[in-house]
Design a protein around this motif. Structure first.
Motif, PDB file in Angstrom:
ATOM      1  N   UNK A 506       5.718  11.951  -4.618  1.00 26.65           N
ATOM      2  CA  UNK A 506       5.840  10.637  -4.546  1.00 26.65           C
ATOM      3  C   UNK A 506       6.657  10.403  -3.022  1.00 26.65           C
ATOM      4  N   UNK A 507       7.822  11.108  -2.717  1.00 23.22           N
ATOM      5  CA  UNK A 507       8.354  11.008  -1.402  1.00 23.22           C
ATOM      6  C   UNK A 507       7.531  11.207  -0.280  1.00 23.22           C
ATOM      7  N   UNK A 508       6.836  12.283  -0.424  1.00 23.50           N
ATOM      8  CA  UNK A 508       5.881  12.740   0.752  1.00 23.50           C
ATOM      9  C   UNK A 508       4.765  11.744   0.828  1.00 23.50           C
ATOM     10  N   UNK A 509       3.936  11.293  -0.193  1.00 16.75           N
ATOM     11  CA  UNK A 509       3.133  10.342  -0.068  1.00 16.75           C
ATOM     12  C   UNK A 509       3.591   8.797   0.563  1.00 16.75           C
ATOM     13  N   UNK A 510       4.697   8.414  -0.039  1.00 14.15           N
ATOM     14  CA  UNK A 510       5.267   7.270   0.746  1.00 14.15           C
ATOM     15  C   UNK A 510       5.766   7.549   2.319  1.00 14.15           C
ATOM     16  N   UNK A 511       5.967   8.802   2.611  1.00 13.05           N
ATOM     17  CA  UNK A 511       6.332   8.997   4.205  1.00 13.05           C
ATOM     18  C   UNK A 511       5.121   8.965   4.759  1.00 13.05           C
ATOM     19  N   UNK A 512       4.110   9.438   4.298  1.00  9.91           N
ATOM     20  CA  UNK A 512       2.593   9.247   4.775  1.00  9.91           C
ATOM     21  C   UNK A 512       2.049   8.025   4.925  1.00  9.91           C
ATOM     22  N   UNK A 513       2.395   7.189   3.805  1.00 10.32           N
ATOM     23  CA  UNK A 513       1.561   5.884   3.665  1.00 10.32           C
ATOM     24  C   UNK A 513       2.182   4.839   4.900  1.00 10.32           C
ATOM     25  N   UNK A 514       3.600   4.915   5.200  1.00 12.84           N
ATOM     26  CA  UNK A 514       4.236   4.014   5.939  1.00 12.84           C
ATOM     27  C   UNK A 514       3.655   4.217   7.466  1.00 12.84           C
ATOM     28  N   UNK A 515       3.210   5.301   8.085  1.00 13.14           N
ATOM     29  CA  UNK A 515       2.483   5.284   9.173  1.00 13.14           C
ATOM     30  C   UNK A 515       1.129   4.601   9.096  1.00 13.14           C
ATOM     31  N   UNK A 516       0.435   5.200   7.969  1.00 14.07           N
ATOM     32  CA  UNK A 516      -0.980   4.703   7.722  1.00 14.07           C
ATOM     33  C   UNK A 516      -1.091   3.235   7.825  1.00 14.07           C
ATOM     34  N   UNK A 517      -0.033   2.659   7.110  1.00 12.63           N
ATOM     35  CA  UNK A 517      -0.204   1.001   7.059  1.00 12.63           C
ATOM     36  C   UNK A 517      -0.144   0.585   8.514  1.00 12.63           C
ATOM     37  N   UNK A 518       0.947   1.036   9.311  1.00 15.68           N
ATOM     38  CA  UNK A 518       0.859   0.390  10.777  1.00 15.68           C
ATOM     39  C   UNK A 518      -0.440   0.871  11.585  1.00 15.68           C
ATOM     40  N   UNK A 519      -1.153   1.926  11.229  1.00 15.93           N
ATOM     41  CA  UNK A 519      -2.166   2.266  11.827  1.00 15.93           C
ATOM     42  C   UNK A 519      -3.363   1.337  11.667  1.00 15.93           C
ATOM     43  N   UNK A 520      -3.266   0.919   9.970  1.00 16.43           N
ATOM     44  CA  UNK A 520      -4.343   0.127   9.382  1.00 16.43           C
ATOM     45  C   UNK A 520      -4.162  -1.305   9.881  1.00 16.43           C
ATOM     46  N   UNK A 521      -2.943  -1.589  10.237  1.00 14.98           N
ATOM     47  CA  UNK A 521      -2.828  -3.076  10.930  1.00 14.98           C
ATOM     48  C   UNK A 521      -3.080  -3.259  12.381  1.00 14.98           C
ATOM     49  N   UNK A 522      -2.943  -2.015  12.966  1.00 14.96           N
ATOM     50  CA  UNK A 522      -3.433  -1.909  14.398  1.00 14.96           C
ATOM     51  C   UNK A 522      -4.798  -1.914  14.614  1.00 14.96           C
ATOM     52  N   UNK A 523      -5.580  -1.249  13.624  1.00 18.27           N
ATOM     53  CA  UNK A 523      -6.766  -1.598  13.662  1.00 18.27           C
ATOM     54  C   UNK A 523      -7.479  -2.793  13.172  1.00 18.27           C
ATOM     55  N   UNK A 524      -6.832  -3.516  12.258  1.00 15.21           N
ATOM     56  CA  UNK A 524      -7.525  -4.680  11.673  1.00 15.21           C
ATOM     57  C   UNK A 524      -6.986  -5.958  12.333  1.00 15.21           C
ATOM     58  N   UNK A 525      -5.619  -6.070  12.952  1.00 15.83           N
ATOM     59  CA  UNK A 525      -5.382  -7.260  13.403  1.00 15.83           C
ATOM     60  C   UNK A 525      -6.138  -7.510  14.719  1.00 15.83           C
ATOM     61  N   UNK A 526      -6.477  -7.052  15.544  1.00 14.59           N
ATOM     62  CA  UNK A 526      -7.268  -7.205  16.800  1.00 14.59           C
ATOM     63  C   UNK A 526      -8.744  -7.789  16.254  1.00 14.59           C
ATOM     64  N   UNK A 527      -9.154  -7.063  15.177  1.00 22.00           N
ATOM     65  CA  UNK A 527     -10.351  -7.804  14.927  1.00 22.00           C
ATOM     66  C   UNK A 527     -10.564  -9.016  14.088  1.00 22.00           C
ATOM     67  N   UNK A 528      -9.222  -9.183  13.324  1.00 15.07           N
ATOM     68  CA  UNK A 528      -8.997 -10.453  12.933  1.00 15.07           C
ATOM     69  C   UNK A 528      -8.699 -11.641  13.677  1.00 15.07           C
ATOM     70  N   UNK A 529      -7.945 -11.418  14.888  1.00 12.69           N
ATOM     71  CA  UNK A 529      -7.477 -12.193  15.958  1.00 12.69           C
ATOM     72  C   UNK A 529      -8.558 -12.686  16.673  1.00 12.69           C
TER      73      UNK A 529
END
Length: 538
Positions: A506-529
């Motif tokens: 659970x700790x390692x998964x959340x540690x991995x998901x936090x950066x993945x969330x920001x990478x997802x935003x970095x991919x999605x936001x420009x396409x949305x804007x």
């Protein structure tokens, strides 16, 4: 960047030399010193050499072909995985009771209980070396891609091909010499990190004795003040080992340059190398990608596993009990991890944009000396100067506070943010600036209304990389935080020595998901804007 590194080195050196260099005498009397030094040297050199070899093989075999596109898309997700999470995932995969052994048992192995095999924490550091390769290969590939000029590379490869050279020999003789000049500092950074990694060594590395950097941390965390001088001496010895490894690497560079010159002089076309190189590149890319993905999937599965006995390949039941147990610790650790990451990454992004904008406005260019200073925190081992920074933080009363930890993270985040953003920023068409000036716009207006919108995607990617680097920082958080600042990474590494795989997952998964969330935003936001202006994404 030199100031905190030099101050930290001074803060480490003085205790090591105090009391007539008592720390060095104690260090020399430690029976595990030769083996720990050899482990540090061997795992660092082997993992760096293997990572660089595979990086060159992948580029030579597939760069510019359709087969390289999926690999390029995988780089950002693989880079976003923190070292500790990757190491824990690999540990869950290759351990005697791990997923591979379960999948093969009992039908192929006959095992009905976990075998008594020393796979993890093996005495020769093989697991640690392979784990380092899995994490450092994507970094070297990213640095190589940011250094390669696509048009020049295509021209060079086409010319070599028309002269009868194979892809591999053409790449090595025409592209690699120029590429390696720009890749040299990242390779040195990889070598220094591989020799001094603490979090991955604690999870995958040997224990009797541990690697030298791990032993230095053990001495450093002991409340007995007499151990502090030994820790300082060990840190200085670790720095000496890294400098020795860099010296050996420079000798190998000279030998490799001589070999390439002989190859070119002999006129060997060597088209027969292409097929084996393609097989090796495919095997390496698929093995590393699959191992990381399966390891991370194993973390996710263990975090929700109920009854899961050996040799079952899958859990017999699923439950969220591990998340309920971990939740009281997960929430504050997640909040603090995010706060530190933002506090370190946003200033790093602002400083990077300021430097690159100054380059553009005043026609400056980064000199080799400036790049060396930028890489200094990555080339100098963390374990050599962080104890000194911890001492300074203690002297000013900042030790054990999250702003001090964030300031330390900034030292490591800034180089990565700069390296990820510099190439897109410098590649921006200068004619846009000329047009803006011709229309009477000020430099500030051009920056805010032209450059920044056009660079939205690279800026967000650099932000995501900075967040990922900060989230994955273990040693700066442990030392400058004084054990009172706990993030997801420090908690995950601390739990790795325990036996509760569900909570670790659970700790390692959340540690991995936090950066993945920001990478997802970095991919999605420009396409949305820019959904109505696709040309802005080019």
């Amino acid at each position: 960047m030199a100031a905190p590194v030099l101050a930290g080195l001074a803060g480490t050196l003085f205790p090591a030399l105090s009391n007539g260099a008592e720390g060095f005498r104690t260090l020399a009397a430690w029976p595990g010193l030769p083996r720990a030094s050899a482990l540090s040297l061997g795992s660092g050199l082997a993992s760096t050499a293997l990572s660089l070899f595979l990086c060159i093989t992948l580029l030579a075999a597939f760069y510019g072909t359709g087969g390289f596109t999926p690999l390029r898309r995988l780089l950002a997700p693989l880079l976003s995985v923190p070292h500790a999470a990757a190491a824990l995932g690999l540990a869950f995969l290759i351990a005697p009771s791990g997923w591979i052994a379960r999948a093969l048992s009992p039908w192929a192995t006959g095992w009905t209980a976990p075998p008594d095999l020393l796979i993890l924490n093996d005495a020769y550091g093989v697991s640690l070396t392979l784990g380092l390769v899995a994490k450092e290969l994507p970094f070297l590939l990213l640095m190589a891609l940011s250094s390669l000029n696509a048009a020049q590379t295509d021209r060079a490869m086409t010319t070599a091909s028309t002269l009868g050279y194979g892809r591999v020999s053409g790449f090595v003789l025409t592209v690699l010499p120029g590429l390696y000049r720009q890749l040299r500092l990242p390779v040195y950074a990889v070598l220094a990190y591989a020799m001094t990694s603490v979090d991955m060594a604690m999870i995958l590395g040997p224990t009797l004795p541990p690697t030298l950097s791990q032993q230095v941390v053990i001495w450093r965390m002991v409340p007995d003040l007499t151990q502090q001088t030994t820790a300082a001496a060990g840190a200085i010895w670790q720095l000496t080992l890294v400098l020795f490894a860099l010296f050996l690497w420079r000798i190998c560079e000279g030998l490799a340059r001589h070999a390439v010159t002989l190859w070119a002089t002999a006129g060997l076309r060597a088209p027969g190398l292409d097929a084996p190189a393609r097989v090796l590149a495919r095997l390496a890319a698929s093995t590393i990608g699959l191992a990381l993905c399966l390891g991370l999937a194993s973390l996710a599965l263990w975090s929700i596993a109920g009854d899961w006995r050996f040799p079952d390949a899958l859990p017999r039941s699923f439950t969220l009990n591990a998340w309920h147990i971990a939740l009281p610790d997960l929430l504050p650790a997640t909040g603090l991890t995010l706060a530190i990451a933002l506090a370190a990454t946003l200033p790093a992004l602002a400083l990077t944009l300021g430097c690159l904008e100054a380059e553009t406005r005043h026609g400056l260019s980064a000199t080799p000396r400036a790049m060396t200073l930028l890489y200094l925190p990555l080339v100098i081992p963390q374990i050599a100067f962080l104890p000194g920074l911890q001492t300074f933080a203690l002297m000013v009363g900042a030790e054990g506070t999250w702003p001090a930890v964030a300031a330390t993270h900034l030292v490591f985040v800034l180089p990565y943010v700069f390296l990820s953003l510099s190439q897109p920023y410098r590649s921006l068409d200068p004619r846009l600036t000329t047009v803006g000036r011709a229309l009477g716009k000020t430099e500030a207006r051009i920056f805010w209304t032209l450059r920044l919108p056009l660079l939205l995607a690279p800026v967000l990617t650099a932000l995501a990389i900075g967040m990922a680097i900060s989230v994955g920082q273990y040693l700066p958080t442990l030392l400058v935080g004084g054990g009172r600042v706990t993030t997801l990474t420090t908690d995950a590494v601390a739990l790795s020595s325990g036996g509760n795989r569900r909570v670790i997952g659970s700790f390692a998964l959340l540690q991995m998901l936090l950066p993945a969330l920001f990478f997802g935003l970095a991919l999605a936001l420009p396409r949305l804007i820019w959904r109505n202006r696709r040309g802005m994404l080019a």
